[in-house]
Design a protein around this motif. Sequence first.
Motif, PDB file in Angstrom:
ATOM      1  N   UNK A  61       0.833  -1.208   0.000  1.00  0.00           N
ATOM      2  CA  UNK A  61       0.000   0.000   0.000  1.00  0.00           C
ATOM      3  C   UNK A  61       0.866   1.255   0.000  1.00  0.00           C
ATOM      4  N   UNK A  62       1.941   1.242   0.743  1.00  0.00           N
ATOM      5  CA  UNK A  62       2.854   2.390   0.772  1.00  0.00           C
ATOM      6  C   UNK A  62       3.437   2.655  -0.614  1.00  0.00           C
ATOM      7  N   UNK A 386      -4.626   3.056   2.547  1.00  0.00           N
ATOM      8  CA  UNK A 386      -4.561   2.092   3.645  1.00  0.00           C
ATOM      9  C   UNK A 386      -5.946   1.527   3.951  1.00  0.00           C
ATOM     10  N   UNK A 387      -6.943   2.408   4.023  1.00  0.00           N
ATOM     11  CA  UNK A 387      -8.309   1.969   4.312  1.00  0.00           C
ATOM     12  C   UNK A 387      -8.786   0.962   3.268  1.00  0.00           C
ATOM     13  N   UNK A 388      -8.568   1.288   1.994  1.00  0.00           N
ATOM     14  CA  UNK A 388      -9.009   0.379   0.937  1.00  0.00           C
ATOM     15  C   UNK A 388      -8.326  -0.969   1.003  1.00  0.00           C
ATOM     16  N   UNK A 403     -17.373  -5.397  -4.153  1.00  0.00           N
ATOM     17  CA  UNK A 403     -18.392  -4.529  -3.525  1.00  0.00           C
ATOM     18  C   UNK A 403     -17.750  -3.596  -2.509  1.00  0.00           C
ATOM     19  N   UNK A 404     -16.776  -4.094  -1.758  1.00  0.00           N
ATOM     20  CA  UNK A 404     -16.105  -3.272  -0.742  1.00  0.00           C
ATOM     21  C   UNK A 404     -15.358  -2.113  -1.397  1.00  0.00           C
ATOM     22  N   UNK A 435      -5.833   5.552  -5.491  1.00  0.00           N
ATOM     23  CA  UNK A 435      -5.071   4.839  -4.469  1.00  0.00           C
ATOM     24  C   UNK A 435      -5.856   3.703  -3.852  1.00  0.00           C
ATOM     25  N   UNK A 436      -7.161   3.925  -3.600  1.00  0.00           N
ATOM     26  CA  UNK A 436      -8.015   2.877  -3.030  1.00  0.00           C
ATOM     27  C   UNK A 436      -8.091   1.686  -3.972  1.00  0.00           C
ATOM     28  N   UNK A 437      -8.389   1.949  -5.241  1.00  0.00           N
ATOM     29  CA  UNK A 437      -8.551   0.869  -6.215  1.00  0.00           C
ATOM     30  C   UNK A 437      -7.220   0.151  -6.468  1.00  0.00           C
ATOM     31  N   UNK A 438      -6.163   0.927  -6.674  1.00  0.00           N
ATOM     32  CA  UNK A 438      -4.860   0.316  -6.987  1.00  0.00           C
ATOM     33  C   UNK A 438      -4.335  -0.521  -5.838  1.00  0.00           C
TER      34      UNK A 438
END
Length: 461
Positions: A61-62, A386-388, A403-404, A435-438
Motif C-alpha cells: 500500500x505504501x 490504507x483503508x481500501x 463490492x467493498x 489509491x483505493x482501487x490500486x
Amino acid sequence: MENKFPCASWLPVICQNPTTVPTTWQELCGNFDDINFGGQVPIKGKIAIPKSKLWTVLLSTFIVAVSTIGLRYLGVFEKIELQTFDQILRLRPKEDPDPRLIIVEITEKDIQSRQETRLGLKSISDSTLATLLKQLQKYQPRIIGIDIYRDFADPPNKLQTIKLSTENSKENVVVTCKSRDSKYDSQGVKPPKEVPVERQGFADAIEDPDGIVRRQIMMMAQEPSSTCTTPYSLSLQLAARYLSYENIQPRFNEDYIQFGSKVFKRLKAGRSGGYQQKVDLGGNQILVNYRNTDYQRVSLEDILSNKVAPDLFKDKVVIIGVTANTVSDTWSTPYSTAQQDYQEIPGVFIQAQMVSQVLSAVLDKRPILWVLPWWGDILWIYGWSIVGSLIVWRVRSLSDKGCAIFVTVVILYGVCAIALLKQGLWIPFIPSAFGVVASSVVVIFIQNRRQFSTTSQSLVE
C-alpha cells in the motif's frame, strides 16, 4: 480403525475438494485470541494474522500511495481533478442573487443604436459613459466599478457639457486597466489618466488549461514597464470599498488577505489542491466560489431613459460592463459544461462573481474555498489507500472484495462533496480513489498468489 479407536466411525466426516487449502485448527478456533487446554501452548485465533502478511499489505500500500502521489505531482490527474471539482460545485442548489450587486450592461442594441464619434475600439463613447455615470450618481450607489477600458480619450466635443474626466474624479468610481505581461500581453491597457492609482483595479482574468476560469487574482506585483501600476484587482477594490462602509478594513499579507475574521489564503505555487506543476499561481490567487444564480441587471438604455426605480441602486455595488455579442469578452465557468449548449458568460459577470464571493464570505459567512497543505494531501491519499487495502484484506470472497472497493469509493466521493459544499475544503478525490482501487487490486493479487502457492504445495505433498 474401530480396533484401535473405538467409535471412530461415529465421528463426523469432512468432505473437501483436494484443490482447496486444508483447514487448520487455528481457523476452527474462530476469533479466540488465546485458548489454553490443560496448560498446553496457547493457540492464536484468526485475529492474530501472521505479521509478515500484514506487513506485506502495508508495504504494498505504501508503494502504491507513493506512486499515486508522484503521478499527481507530475500533473497526470490535474485535468480530471478539475473536472471533478466542477461537477461537485454543480451539485449545489440554486442560490438567491446577491442583493448588494447590480450590473449595468451595455447590450448589442445599446451599441447599434448609438452612432457616435469615438476613438479606438470602444463599445460606447466617452460622452455616453459620462452621462451614464452622472445619472447613476443620482441614485446614490455605494461604489461604481467600470469594467470598460478607457485608455484613449475621444476627440473634444464642445456640445457635450458632461465630461468623463469630471465623473471619473468622483471618489466612489473605480476604473479598470490591464496589466502588461511580457509573456502573454506585451501591451496591456492603461487606465484613464485623470484617475489616481488608488481608484484603479486590474481586470486580468486567468484561465485553466481547459479554458475555464476557476481562480481570481486579488493582488499581484506589476512589471516595472506596465502602464497599469495598481497591485489590486478591480473585484478587490470594489469589495474593500463596500466593506469600508461597514467599518471592516482589509489586512494585507504576502500569503493572505483578511477582512475581519475572514482570511482569504492564497494558493501556493507548485502544489495547491488539484493544481500541480503546469499552472502559474503567482500573485495572490484564490479559488472562485461561484454563486449558482444570475445577477440583477439593467441596460444602458433603461437608465438613460429613466425606466428604473430610483432606489434600485441605493447603497449597492454597481458594475458597468459590456454583454454585446460583438465584443469578445466572454469566459467559461464550471457551469458552462453543464448547459445543453456550451455557453460562455461576459467578463462583467465574472467580476460580479468575484466581488460577491468576498462580500458573501465576510458578511454572510458563506464558505471560502481552500485547500489542504501539500503534506495534508499526501496524508489524505495515503490514509485512504490504507483503508481500501485493509478492507479488501479482511474480506474473503472476490465478489465481496469488489463490492467493498465500490462502497469505499462512493463513501470517499460523499466525504469530498460534503467537505467542498459545506466547508469549502477541496480535498483530492481522484488520486485518493485511484489509491483505493490500486492498493486493493495489489492486495487481491498478493492473496491470490499466496493461495495458489499454498495449494500447489499441498498437491505436491
